[in-house]
Design a protein around this motif. Structure first.
Motif, PDB file in Angstrom:
ATOM      1  N   GLN A  42       3.579  57.703 -43.805  1.00  0.00           N
ATOM      2  CA  GLN A  42       3.125  57.380 -45.159  1.00  0.00           C
ATOM      3  C   GLN A  42       3.479  55.938 -45.551  1.00  0.00           C
ATOM      4  N   LYS A  43       4.552  55.419 -45.019  1.00  0.00           N
ATOM      5  CA  LYS A  43       5.018  54.075 -45.373  1.00  0.00           C
ATOM      6  C   LYS A  43       4.002  53.005 -44.991  1.00  0.00           C
ATOM      7  N   ILE A  44       3.145  53.314 -44.028  1.00  0.00           N
ATOM      8  CA  ILE A  44       2.154  52.339 -43.566  1.00  0.00           C
ATOM      9  C   ILE A  44       1.247  51.893 -44.716  1.00  0.00           C
ATOM     10  N   THR A  45       0.932  52.822 -45.630  1.00  0.00           N
ATOM     11  CA  THR A  45      -0.016  52.511 -46.707  1.00  0.00           C
ATOM     12  C   THR A  45       0.623  51.735 -47.846  1.00  0.00           C
ATOM     13  N   THR A  46       1.941  51.566 -47.824  1.00  0.00           N
ATOM     14  CA  THR A  46       2.619  50.873 -48.925  1.00  0.00           C
ATOM     15  C   THR A  46       2.901  49.412 -48.610  1.00  0.00           C
ATOM     16  N   THR A  47       2.528  48.932 -47.442  1.00  0.00           N
ATOM     17  CA  THR A  47       2.756  47.542 -47.075  1.00  0.00           C
ATOM     18  C   THR A  47       1.539  46.692 -47.431  1.00  0.00           C
ATOM     19  N   ASP A  48       1.699  45.385 -47.333  1.00  0.00           N
ATOM     20  CA  ASP A  48       0.596  44.461 -47.638  1.00  0.00           C
ATOM     21  C   ASP A  48      -0.320  44.239 -46.444  1.00  0.00           C
ATOM     22  N   ASN A  49      -0.017  44.878 -45.324  1.00  0.00           N
ATOM     23  CA  ASN A  49      -0.806  44.649 -44.110  1.00  0.00           C
ATOM     24  C   ASN A  49      -2.086  45.474 -44.058  1.00  0.00           C
ATOM     25  N   TRP A  50      -2.241  46.386 -45.005  1.00  0.00           N
ATOM     26  CA  TRP A  50      -3.436  47.261 -45.005  1.00  0.00           C
ATOM     27  C   TRP A  50      -3.966  47.325 -46.426  1.00  0.00           C
ATOM     28  N   SER A  55      -7.531  51.956 -47.016  1.00  0.00           N
ATOM     29  CA  SER A  55      -6.124  52.087 -47.407  1.00  0.00           C
ATOM     30  C   SER A  55      -5.978  53.061 -48.558  1.00  0.00           C
ATOM     31  N   VAL A  56      -6.862  52.955 -49.544  1.00  0.00           N
ATOM     32  CA  VAL A  56      -6.812  53.861 -50.695  1.00  0.00           C
ATOM     33  C   VAL A  56      -7.022  55.302 -50.238  1.00  0.00           C
ATOM     34  N   SER A  57      -8.003  55.489 -49.333  1.00  0.00           N
ATOM     35  CA  SER A  57      -8.268  56.838 -48.828  1.00  0.00           C
ATOM     36  C   SER A  57      -7.073  57.369 -48.056  1.00  0.00           C
ATOM     37  N   ALA A  58      -6.458  56.498 -47.256  1.00  0.00           N
ATOM     38  CA  ALA A  58      -5.296  56.920 -46.474  1.00  0.00           C
ATOM     39  C   ALA A  58      -4.121  57.275 -47.379  1.00  0.00           C
ATOM     40  N   GLN A  59      -3.942  56.511 -48.441  1.00  0.00           N
ATOM     41  CA  GLN A  59      -2.848  56.799 -49.375  1.00  0.00           C
ATOM     42  C   GLN A  59      -2.979  58.206 -49.940  1.00  0.00           C
ATOM     43  N   LYS A  60      -4.204  58.573 -50.329  1.00  0.00           N
ATOM     44  CA  LYS A  60      -4.424  59.908 -50.882  1.00  0.00           C
ATOM     45  C   LYS A  60      -4.190  60.985 -49.829  1.00  0.00           C
ATOM     46  N   GLY A  61      -4.720  60.736 -48.614  1.00  0.00           N
ATOM     47  CA  GLY A  61      -4.567  61.730 -47.557  1.00  0.00           C
ATOM     48  C   GLY A  61      -3.122  61.909 -47.132  1.00  0.00           C
ATOM     49  N   PHE A  62      -2.404  60.785 -46.989  1.00  0.00           N
ATOM     50  CA  PHE A  62      -1.000  60.869 -46.583  1.00  0.00           C
ATOM     51  C   PHE A  62      -0.153  61.511 -47.677  1.00  0.00           C
TER      52      PHE A  62
END
Length: 454
Positions: A42-50, A55-62
């Protein structure tokens, strides 16, 4: 299936405590997995690299996945607590059954391994045995005593059986997703995941289960008693009035005035079990003006409207419990009207404006299945005016709405509109019923295979 005397006295209820300990360990392991998931995946979606839509979709899914890990812990802890409470209650009832058996033996009875009570003749002396065979009244008294002790023991077994069946229902509820955080209320995106609303309070769960059974019994009784119908006719006018109130206690302020020459409403309702048919016919001739405004912690809202003329409405509906329904409606208007509205709240965004003079005739229809509905409107206009409206969010009826409407006329014209709705309460109930059906069907299939191989 009912338990028997032998099963109650020979069952090791301490195993429930052992199972509860395993469930508590499971909750602890799930916590470790959740933490590891949050710190890595889940931490992957909270960085500035994505960034971007992915990214928004991944944040919801994670977030949804992590929610299920947390919900699984709640469910596991609830089951552990329920099992410990169940162990305590079963052990107490087992002790009471043993006490009843001991009391019966002390009163001169025998109790077999199957729980059958009989008079203990072995304790009689030869003289007492001879007197017993020649004393009808004594034989009757002893037979009544045997029946009394038999009922006493049977009642203790019956209480254990009832508790067993109720706890089974409570455990089934505990592992059924309550969807308390679904449909925009939280990160839950699964209708059949783990139960984040599971309760570990067995006493409360048993009360809830009893209330559900009583409600089901009432509904079954209402259906058994046959269909019911109600309705009425109301005619008023001429009538005038006005009122105003300021905003307070989080409620909107409002002002309105009306002058009705004639107002008639006729409605009816027919109910037969889960089926409900209803209709309304409304005619109004008059003028009215109203305004509402509000500024609360939820957001802003405002509406102003003025109209004069004659309005008619005819609507019919058919609903079947929370599974679905359909409606059809026709409306007519002749006169002039103007309105403007807007809402900006955390759960609702809407805006609309209209101005028209002339005559309108509209038809609308739609349906709903398991809480998800859709509807459409078409209008024919003869006159001059325009209208536009868009809605996204939760309405006063508790449903979530997504829809819009647009129309224009210069002499001849019209308007079209459409809307989708989600009734979260009905969706939840339908999902629960579906889960129950799937579980029952799977159980029937399993039993069928077991019976086949046996």
């Amino acid at each position: 299936m009912a338990l028997n005397y032998h099963e109650v006295l020979t069952t090791n209820f301490g195993l429930l405590g052992t199972a509860a300990g395993k469930w508590e360990l499971t909750a602890g392991e799930l916590k470790k997995v959740e933490t590891r998931y949050g710190n890595t995946v889940q931490k992957i979606t909270t960085t500035d690299n994505w960034a971007g839509f992915s990214s928004v979709s991944a944040q919801k899914g994670f977030a949804a996945t992590r929610y299920e890990y947390a919900a699984a812990q709640v469910q596991a802890k609830a089951i552990a607590s329920l099992l410990r409470d169940a162990q305590e209650k079963f052990t107490d009832l087992k002790n009471k059954l043993e006490s009843a058996r001991d009391d019966a033996i002390a009163a001169g009875m025998t109790v077999s391994a199957e729980g059958r009570v009989a008079f203990d003749h072995s304790k009689l002396t030869p003289g007492e045995r001879s007197a017993y065979h020649h004393d009808p009244d004594g034989q009757k008294a002893i037979a009544e005593a045997v029946d009394k002790w038999q009922k006493h023991i049977d009642d203790r077994v019956k209480v254990v059986t009832e508790l067993d069946q109720n706890i089974k229902a409570v455990l089934q509820t505990a592992v059924t997703d309550s969807n308390k955080d679904a449909f925009g209320k939280g990160a839950d995106m699964s209708l059949s995941g783990f139960n984040a609303g599971a309760t570990g309070d067995l006493d409360q769960a048993l009360k809830d289960e009893k209330a559900a059974r009583e409600q089901a019994a009432k509904e079954a009784e209402a259906a058994k008693n046959g269909p019911k119908s109600e309705g009425g006719l109301k005619i008023t006018g001429p009538d005038v009035g006005a009122s105003a109130s300021g905003q307070k206690y989080g409620k909107e302020g409002s002002a309105k005035a009306y002058a009705d020459l004639f107002h008639m409403t006729a409605d009816g309702k027919y109910q037969n079990g889960d089926l409900t048919l209803s209709g309304v016919d409304d005619i109004t001739l008059g003028a009215r003006a109203s305004a509402n405004y509000g500024m609360t912690h939820d957001g802003l809202s405002g509406k102003a409207e003025v109209s004069a003329g004659v309005r008619t409405l005819l609507e019919g509906r058919a609903d079947y419990s929370h599974w679905g329904g359909a409606y059809a409606r026709t409306e007519g208007f002749a006169g002039g009207e103007a309105a403007v509205s807007g809402t900006a709240r955390w759960d609702n965004l809407s805006a609309g404006a209209k101005a028209f003079a002339g005559g309108k005739l509209s038809v609308a229809g739609g349906g709903e299945v398991a809480g998800i509905g859709a509807g459409a409107t078409a209008e024919g206009w003869a006159g001059a005016g325009a209208e536009a409206k868009v809605t996204f969010g939760k309405g006063d009826d508790g449903k979530w709405h997504v829809g819009g409407k647009v129309g224009v006329a210069l002499g001849i014209g019209g308007a079209v509109g459409g809307e989708f709705t989600i009734d979260t309460e009905k969706v939840t109930k339908a999902a629960g019923d579906t889960a129950d059906w799937v579980g029952d069907t799977a159980g029937d299939i399993k039993d069928g295979f077991v019976g086949l191989f046996d």
